[in-house]
Design a protein around this motif. Structure first.
Motif, PDB file in Angstrom:
ATOM      1  N   GLY D  40     -41.753 113.172 -87.102  1.00 18.70           N
ATOM      2  CA  GLY D  40     -42.681 114.504 -86.998  1.00 18.70           C
ATOM      3  C   GLY D  40     -43.306 115.272 -85.404  1.00 18.70           C
ATOM      4  O   GLY D  40     -42.185 115.241 -84.652  1.00 18.70           O
ATOM      5  N   GLU D  41     -43.567 113.638 -85.160  1.00 18.09           N
ATOM      6  CA  GLU D  41     -44.292 113.589 -83.491  1.00 18.09           C
ATOM      7  C   GLU D  41     -43.018 113.718 -82.532  1.00 18.09           C
ATOM      8  O   GLU D  41     -43.475 113.797 -81.549  1.00 18.09           O
ATOM      9  CB  GLU D  41     -45.408 113.063 -83.527  1.00 18.09           C
ATOM     10  N   LEU D  42     -42.106 112.469 -83.612  1.00 16.95           N
ATOM     11  CA  LEU D  42     -41.828 111.555 -82.279  1.00 16.95           C
ATOM     12  C   LEU D  42     -40.292 113.146 -81.312  1.00 16.95           C
ATOM     13  O   LEU D  42     -39.609 113.520 -80.656  1.00 16.95           O
ATOM     14  CB  LEU D  42     -40.628 111.110 -82.971  1.00 16.95           C
ATOM     15  N   ILE D  43     -40.153 113.859 -83.032  1.00 18.92           N
ATOM     16  CA  ILE D  43     -38.800 115.061 -82.779  1.00 18.92           C
ATOM     17  C   ILE D  43     -39.524 115.945 -82.394  1.00 18.92           C
ATOM     18  O   ILE D  43     -38.721 116.725 -81.370  1.00 18.92           O
ATOM     19  CB  ILE D  43     -37.814 115.056 -83.884  1.00 18.92           C
ATOM     20  N   GLU D  44     -40.564 116.392 -81.896  1.00 22.29           N
ATOM     21  CA  GLU D  44     -41.499 117.060 -81.911  1.00 22.29           C
ATOM     22  C   GLU D  44     -40.999 117.682 -79.995  1.00 22.29           C
ATOM     23  O   GLU D  44     -41.057 118.709 -79.371  1.00 22.29           O
ATOM     24  CB  GLU D  44     -42.850 117.167 -81.752  1.00 22.29           C
ATOM     25  N   HIS D  45     -40.741 116.142 -79.476  1.00 24.86           N
ATOM     26  CA  HIS D  45     -40.673 115.588 -78.095  1.00 24.86           C
ATOM     27  C   HIS D  45     -39.380 116.670 -77.836  1.00 24.86           C
ATOM     28  O   HIS D  45     -38.553 117.321 -76.643  1.00 24.86           O
ATOM     29  CB  HIS D  45     -40.628 114.509 -77.515  1.00 24.86           C
ATOM     30  N   PHE D  46     -37.755 116.815 -78.971  1.00 25.79           N
ATOM     31  CA  PHE D  46     -37.147 117.504 -78.589  1.00 25.79           C
ATOM     32  C   PHE D  46     -36.281 118.014 -78.990  1.00 25.79           C
ATOM     33  O   PHE D  46     -35.589 119.097 -78.687  1.00 25.79           O
ATOM     34  CB  PHE D  46     -36.421 116.133 -78.788  1.00 25.79           C
ATOM     35  N   GLN D  47     -37.300 119.075 -79.733  1.00 30.32           N
ATOM     36  CA  GLN D  47     -37.213 120.078 -80.033  1.00 30.32           C
ATOM     37  C   GLN D  47     -37.244 121.594 -79.594  1.00 30.32           C
ATOM     38  O   GLN D  47     -35.796 122.087 -79.697  1.00 30.32           O
ATOM     39  CB  GLN D  47     -38.145 120.697 -81.467  1.00 30.32           C
ATOM     40  N   TRP D  48     -37.234 121.723 -78.142  1.00 23.45           N
ATOM     41  CA  TRP D  48     -36.789 122.989 -77.623  1.00 23.45           C
ATOM     42  C   TRP D  48     -35.440 122.550 -76.226  1.00 23.45           C
ATOM     43  O   TRP D  48     -34.840 123.029 -75.851  1.00 23.45           O
ATOM     44  CB  TRP D  48     -37.582 124.058 -77.178  1.00 23.45           C
ATOM     45  N   LEU D  49     -35.601 121.048 -76.304  1.00 16.42           N
ATOM     46  CA  LEU D  49     -34.264 120.948 -75.255  1.00 16.42           C
ATOM     47  C   LEU D  49     -32.655 120.806 -75.728  1.00 16.42           C
ATOM     48  O   LEU D  49     -31.882 121.072 -77.361  1.00 16.42           O
ATOM     49  CB  LEU D  49     -35.004 119.294 -74.715  1.00 16.42           C
ATOM     50  N   THR D  50     -32.266 121.147 -75.320  1.00 16.69           N
ATOM     51  CA  THR D  50     -30.092 120.850 -74.929  1.00 16.69           C
ATOM     52  C   THR D  50     -30.088 119.219 -75.647  1.00 16.69           C
ATOM     53  O   THR D  50     -30.845 118.813 -74.997  1.00 16.69           O
ATOM     54  CB  THR D  50     -29.876 121.670 -74.130  1.00 16.69           C
ATOM     55  N   GLY D  51     -29.200 119.145 -75.956  1.00 16.70           N
ATOM     56  CA  GLY D  51     -28.372 118.233 -76.136  1.00 16.70           C
ATOM     57  C   GLY D  51     -28.183 116.880 -74.706  1.00 16.70           C
ATOM     58  O   GLY D  51     -28.918 115.600 -74.824  1.00 16.70           O
ATOM     59  N   ASP D  52     -27.934 118.022 -73.529  1.00 16.75           N
ATOM     60  CA  ASP D  52     -27.984 117.323 -72.491  1.00 16.75           C
ATOM     61  C   ASP D  52     -29.596 117.519 -71.549  1.00 16.75           C
ATOM     62  O   ASP D  52     -29.726 115.760 -71.223  1.00 16.75           O
ATOM     63  CB  ASP D  52     -27.480 118.756 -71.299  1.00 16.75           C
ATOM     64  N   GLU D  53     -30.307 118.225 -71.855  1.00 15.54           N
ATOM     65  CA  GLU D  53     -31.600 117.766 -71.614  1.00 15.54           C
ATOM     66  C   GLU D  53     -32.401 116.820 -72.458  1.00 15.54           C
ATOM     67  O   GLU D  53     -32.841 116.183 -71.428  1.00 15.54           O
ATOM     68  CB  GLU D  53     -32.403 119.495 -71.546  1.00 15.54           C
ATOM     69  N   SER D  54     -32.115 116.407 -73.801  1.00 20.46           N
ATOM     70  CA  SER D  54     -32.165 115.538 -73.586  1.00 20.46           C
ATOM     71  C   SER D  54     -31.512 114.329 -73.713  1.00 20.46           C
ATOM     72  O   SER D  54     -32.586 113.087 -73.831  1.00 20.46           O
ATOM     73  CB  SER D  54     -32.582 115.345 -75.869  1.00 20.46           C
ATOM     74  N   ARG D  55     -31.482 113.988 -73.301  1.00 16.73           N
ATOM     75  CA  ARG D  55     -30.634 112.710 -72.184  1.00 16.73           C
ATOM     76  C   ARG D  55     -30.693 112.346 -70.687  1.00 16.73           C
ATOM     77  O   ARG D  55     -30.847 111.361 -70.335  1.00 16.73           O
ATOM     78  CB  ARG D  55     -29.019 112.833 -71.964  1.00 16.73           C
ATOM     79  N   SER D  56     -31.952 113.280 -70.415  1.00 16.99           N
ATOM     80  CA  SER D  56     -32.627 112.801 -69.088  1.00 16.99           C
ATOM     81  C   SER D  56     -33.635 113.645 -68.715  1.00 16.99           C
ATOM     82  O   SER D  56     -34.151 114.351 -68.547  1.00 16.99           O
ATOM     83  CB  SER D  56     -31.776 113.737 -67.942  1.00 16.99           C
ATOM     84  N   LEU D  57     -34.514 112.884 -69.121  1.00 23.77           N
ATOM     85  CA  LEU D  57     -36.418 112.612 -69.751  1.00 23.77           C
ATOM     86  C   LEU D  57     -36.673 112.193 -68.923  1.00 23.77           C
ATOM     87  O   LEU D  57     -35.895 111.628 -68.239  1.00 23.77           O
ATOM     88  CB  LEU D  57     -36.643 112.096 -71.451  1.00 23.77           C
ATOM     89  N   THR D  58     -37.738 113.156 -68.044  1.00 20.66           N
ATOM     90  CA  THR D  58     -38.570 113.082 -66.581  1.00 20.66           C
ATOM     91  C   THR D  58     -39.285 111.214 -67.525  1.00 20.66           C
ATOM     92  O   THR D  58     -39.614 110.649 -68.964  1.00 20.66           O
ATOM     93  CB  THR D  58     -39.863 113.582 -66.946  1.00 20.66           C
ATOM     94  N   PRO D  59     -39.326 110.840 -66.566  1.00 22.65           N
ATOM     95  CA  PRO D  59     -40.139 109.324 -66.945  1.00 22.65           C
ATOM     96  C   PRO D  59     -41.310 109.370 -67.552  1.00 22.65           C
ATOM     97  O   PRO D  59     -41.953 108.692 -68.462  1.00 22.65           O
ATOM     98  CB  PRO D  59     -41.010 108.755 -65.498  1.00 22.65           C
ATOM     99  N   GLN D  60     -42.212 110.965 -67.591  1.00 26.89           N
ATOM    100  CA  GLN D  60     -43.486 111.034 -67.782  1.00 26.89           C
ATOM    101  C   GLN D  60     -42.959 111.283 -69.607  1.00 26.89           C
ATOM    102  O   GLN D  60     -44.114 110.606 -70.509  1.00 26.89           O
ATOM    103  CB  GLN D  60     -44.600 112.178 -68.007  1.00 26.89           C
TER     104      GLN D  60
END
Lengths: 117, 117, 117, 117
Positions: D40-60
């Protein structure tokens, strides 16, 4: 019991999102994912407890759990509203299905659903 | 809109479990876990879809999703009832908290909650 | 112990997806969601068991659980590979963090992490 | 690539729990639940991103995701070890099953697994 209804809640959530222009984030996919995140936060409170311990939470803990239940409910209502699903009706239909699947006479005491699994 | 209320649903679920002598399985811990299982089945329907695709489900798919939403709702209502939590009240309290946390004037358009995360 | 390594598994999963032209579905967002779905299927096996019962699964049940563990692992390795994360290194870094956070001398016996929560 | 193996990690986790006398909390049921919490804590980071956005996370953001991946992995390895399951072997067995279920020649390009669902 609350004097507000599920329909009132649905309306309040629509207004809340509209005032913030947040509908664009609320695709069914994203809302389903947010729902899963909130369920994760909910079950965190129970992960190390025994079944018995989970029946007697402290008032402080219960307050935290209540807030997580609210979050789960909010996303469930948002998602259902976005998809045009009436949650109450859907639940009663499911209970009717389950009543046939697990007839009380047959499963009573044996807890077939649980032990056969 | 359904002519049944959340309170009717709560009563129906109590009767359903009592008729089958299933209360013994329904510790808050177990119900929370069952809720998480049902949410997994719900999000399975959305996992490979784009956000746009998730907005236009086929009628057949929507029926399946509706059944999963019902399952999630059923366990959420069971768990809340077991803990003595009024879901509607809890949700409205949470909306009040969120309204202060994310004032419409400040976050409107900027979607601060989402982009800052 | 297996004569294959985590690196072998990563390679096998890359080949599997490439042969089927499935990489396009494998955004980190989708893989994270698929991971959550598989975890739901895993925990389903434990939802109605007591802690003690979960320690003594039947061989048939254990086979089913093993298959779910494999599914969870596969998506975890896929997701990590897609993001360029070395799981083993990340886990050892996390253990180092946790060792400082929960010093054995202080928490031993008291299970502070669990009871304070 | 790490110079440590999955077997090293398993040993490190055994030592960590033993030093703290935490094995008593680590029933398969509890570990499965803890795994679900971490996912649950892992997927929280992806919940509002589009698929493309999830491919280019910031280093932080990627650092945060890496830590959640580590937590998921740690509980997955703990749970598997407790149940006596070899994760690598189980994953390779599952790949063999999937290879027959989704033959590359038949599903290539059509992504049958995904679209038929």
């Amino acid at each position: 019991m609350s004097d507000k209804s599920l329909s009132d809640l649905k309306d309040a959530l629509r207004t809340f999102a509209a005032e913030r222009d947040w509908e664009k984030f609320h695709t069914p996919k994203n809302l389903a994912m947010a729902l899963a995140v909130e369920v994760g936060e909910l079950i965190e409170h129970f992960q190390w407890l025994t079944g018995d311990e989970s029946r007697s939470l402290t008032p402080q803990k219960l307050d935290q759990v209540e807030e997580e239940l609210a979050d789960v409910f909010i996303y469930l209502v948002k998602l259902s509203d976005t998809l045009g699903v009436d949650l109450i009706d859907a639940a009663f239909r499911k209970i009717a299905i389950n009543s046939k699947k697990y007839p009380a006479k047959r499963v009573r005491g044996s807890a077939k659903k649980y032990t056969e699994y």
